[in-house]
Design a protein around this motif. Sequence first.
Motif, PDB file in Angstrom:
ATOM      1  N   LEU A   1      32.628  50.804  42.726  1.00 27.61           N
ATOM      2  CA  LEU A   1      33.003  49.480  42.228  1.00 27.61           C
ATOM      3  C   LEU A   1      33.993  49.598  41.071  1.00 27.61           C
ATOM      4  CD1 LEU A   1      32.746  46.426  42.350  1.00 27.61           C
ATOM      5  CD2 LEU A   1      30.700  46.605  40.910  1.00 27.61           C
ATOM      6  N   GLU A   2      33.766  50.538  40.160  1.00 28.29           N
ATOM      7  CA  GLU A   2      34.715  50.761  39.064  1.00 28.29           C
ATOM      8  C   GLU A   2      36.098  51.112  39.622  1.00 28.29           C
ATOM      9  OE1 GLU A   2      33.268  53.849  36.477  1.00 28.29           O
ATOM     10  OE2 GLU A   2      31.506  52.687  35.876  1.00 28.29           O
ATOM     11  N   SER A   3      36.126  51.966  40.621  1.00 23.36           N
ATOM     12  CA  SER A   3      37.403  52.380  41.218  1.00 23.36           C
ATOM     13  C   SER A   3      38.107  51.206  41.883  1.00 23.36           C
ATOM     14  CB  SER A   3      37.170  53.502  42.233  1.00 23.36           C
ATOM     15  OG  SER A   3      36.694  54.644  41.575  1.00 23.36           O
ATOM     16  N   LEU A   4      37.360  50.394  42.588  1.00 21.21           N
ATOM     17  CA  LEU A   4      37.945  49.219  43.241  1.00 21.21           C
ATOM     18  C   LEU A   4      38.524  48.264  42.190  1.00 21.21           C
ATOM     19  CD1 LEU A   4      35.165  48.732  45.916  1.00 21.21           C
ATOM     20  CD2 LEU A   4      37.558  49.286  46.416  1.00 21.21           C
ATOM     21  N   GLN A   5      37.818  48.098  41.083  1.00 21.15           N
ATOM     22  CA  GLN A   5      38.300  47.218  40.018  1.00 21.15           C
ATOM     23  C   GLN A   5      39.508  47.814  39.302  1.00 21.15           C
ATOM     24  OE1 GLN A   5      34.575  46.833  37.915  1.00 21.15           O
ATOM     25  NE2 GLN A   5      34.010  44.977  39.034  1.00 21.15           N
ATOM     26  N   GLU A   6      39.439  49.095  38.989  1.00 24.46           N
ATOM     27  CA  GLU A   6      40.538  49.753  38.265  1.00 24.46           C
ATOM     28  C   GLU A   6      41.831  49.783  39.071  1.00 24.46           C
ATOM     29  OE1 GLU A   6      39.058  53.597  37.072  1.00 24.46           O
ATOM     30  OE2 GLU A   6      37.525  52.685  35.793  1.00 24.46           O
ATOM     31  N   THR A   7      41.724  49.818  40.386  1.00 26.36           N
ATOM     32  CA  THR A   7      42.911  49.842  41.242  1.00 26.36           C
ATOM     33  C   THR A   7      43.351  48.424  41.624  1.00 26.36           C
ATOM     34  OG1 THR A   7      41.510  50.178  43.198  1.00 26.36           O
ATOM     35  CG2 THR A   7      42.470  52.155  42.168  1.00 26.36           C
ATOM     36  N   LYS A   8      42.709  47.442  40.997  1.00 18.62           N
ATOM     37  CA  LYS A   8      43.054  46.028  41.214  1.00 18.62           C
ATOM     38  C   LYS A   8      43.026  45.654  42.701  1.00 18.62           C
ATOM     39  CE  LYS A   8      45.829  45.718  36.972  1.00 18.62           C
ATOM     40  NZ  LYS A   8      44.886  46.439  36.219  1.00 18.62           N
ATOM     41  N   THR A   9      41.986  46.123  43.359  1.00 13.13           N
ATOM     42  CA  THR A   9      41.795  45.842  44.773  1.00 13.13           C
ATOM     43  C   THR A   9      41.460  44.360  44.952  1.00 13.13           C
ATOM     44  OG1 THR A   9      40.982  48.094  45.040  1.00 13.13           O
ATOM     45  CG2 THR A   9      40.479  46.549  46.813  1.00 13.13           C
ATOM     46  N   PRO A  10      42.106  43.687  45.910  1.00 12.56           N
ATOM     47  CA  PRO A  10      41.808  42.274  46.142  1.00 12.56           C
ATOM     48  C   PRO A  10      40.313  42.042  46.428  1.00 12.56           C
ATOM     49  CG  PRO A  10      43.756  42.931  47.371  1.00 12.56           C
ATOM     50  CD  PRO A  10      43.149  44.181  46.802  1.00 12.56           C
ATOM     51  N   SER A  11      39.794  40.934  45.929  1.00 15.39           N
ATOM     52  CA  SER A  11      38.352  40.659  46.011  1.00 15.39           C
ATOM     53  C   SER A  11      37.826  40.679  47.444  1.00 15.39           C
ATOM     54  CB  SER A  11      38.018  39.333  45.335  1.00 15.39           C
ATOM     55  OG  SER A  11      38.711  38.271  45.955  1.00 15.39           O
ATOM     56  N   GLU A  12      38.617  40.213  48.411  1.00 16.10           N
ATOM     57  CA  GLU A  12      38.146  40.221  49.810  1.00 16.10           C
ATOM     58  C   GLU A  12      37.955  41.655  50.300  1.00 16.10           C
ATOM     59  OE1 GLU A  12      42.038  37.866  50.073  1.00 16.10           O
ATOM     60  OE2 GLU A  12      40.995  38.892  48.452  1.00 16.10           O
ATOM     61  N   VAL A  13      38.820  42.543  49.851  1.00 21.33           N
ATOM     62  CA  VAL A  13      38.726  43.954  50.245  1.00 21.33           C
ATOM     63  C   VAL A  13      37.538  44.605  49.549  1.00 21.33           C
ATOM     64  CG1 VAL A  13      39.900  46.185  50.298  1.00 21.33           C
ATOM     65  CG2 VAL A  13      41.207  44.088  50.701  1.00 21.33           C
ATOM     66  N   VAL A  14      37.340  44.292  48.272  1.00 21.87           N
ATOM     67  CA  VAL A  14      36.188  44.825  47.532  1.00 21.87           C
ATOM     68  C   VAL A  14      34.906  44.435  48.260  1.00 21.87           C
ATOM     69  CG1 VAL A  14      34.844  44.671  45.388  1.00 21.87           C
ATOM     70  CG2 VAL A  14      37.347  44.829  45.292  1.00 21.87           C
ATOM     71  N   GLU A  15      34.794  43.167  48.606  1.00 22.33           N
ATOM     72  CA  GLU A  15      33.604  42.663  49.294  1.00 22.33           C
ATOM     73  C   GLU A  15      33.394  43.388  50.621  1.00 22.33           C
ATOM     74  OE1 GLU A  15      32.201  38.497  51.320  1.00 22.33           O
ATOM     75  OE2 GLU A  15      33.372  38.373  49.468  1.00 22.33           O
ATOM     76  N   ALA A  16      34.449  43.532  51.395  1.00 21.39           N
ATOM     77  CA  ALA A  16      34.338  44.203  52.700  1.00 21.39           C
ATOM     78  C   ALA A  16      33.985  45.683  52.523  1.00 21.39           C
ATOM     79  CB  ALA A  16      35.647  44.056  53.480  1.00 21.39           C
ATOM     80  N   TRP A  17      34.635  46.359  51.571  1.00 20.24           N
ATOM     81  CA  TRP A  17      34.396  47.790  51.349  1.00 20.24           C
ATOM     82  C   TRP A  17      32.939  48.033  50.954  1.00 20.24           C
ATOM     83  CZ3 TRP A  17      38.885  51.333  50.072  1.00 20.24           C
ATOM     84  CH2 TRP A  17      38.479  52.659  49.951  1.00 20.24           C
ATOM     85  N   LEU A  18      32.447  47.224  49.997  1.00 15.93           N
ATOM     86  CA  LEU A  18      31.063  47.390  49.548  1.00 15.93           C
ATOM     87  C   LEU A  18      30.076  47.063  50.663  1.00 15.93           C
ATOM     88  CD1 LEU A  18      31.301  45.949  45.927  1.00 15.93           C
ATOM     89  CD2 LEU A  18      31.194  48.355  46.622  1.00 15.93           C
TER      90      LEU A  18
END
Length: 157
Positions: A92-109
């Motif tokens: 989650l820290e990595s997804l946030q630090e790389t400014k990953t779009p929220s839809e992608v963060v949700e799908a990845w997690l």
Amino acid sequence: MTDERKDLFEKVGGREGILTIAKNFYDKAYDHPWLKLYFQNIPQEHIENQQADFMSGALGGPKVYMGRLPVPAHEHMYITEELFELSNKLLLESLQETKTPSEVVEAWLKIDNAFKKRLIKNSRSECKKRYFTDEILDFDNPATASTRNILTEKVFA
């Protein structure tokens, strides 16, 4: 591939965007005093590329991953709830630090957590060697082990 999944792959920046996230995550994992123990014999670049290939297909991009699926790939590892949650926190820290779009963060997690119940083991006896030469990977959390050692030293001092 569905349009929704393909859209996620494009929003993350394709395989290069996924590789950036994977590199950020594995930089943390290989630097972490506990997680790094599980990667001692695996070149970081190799595992970053495996992760990028796997997630590319999972997020709607080309399905080029040819490795083991997550459950058989980790069956020789004693993964506890604590270890899984630590890995998830760093992801989650990595997804946030790389400014990953929220839809992608949700799908990845969601993808990552879909394997949780099958990756977490209640005891070392649930681990299986993948190959005859495999070792079961089971390491104490250095932070917990240090605390336990300090408490033991105080009791017996």
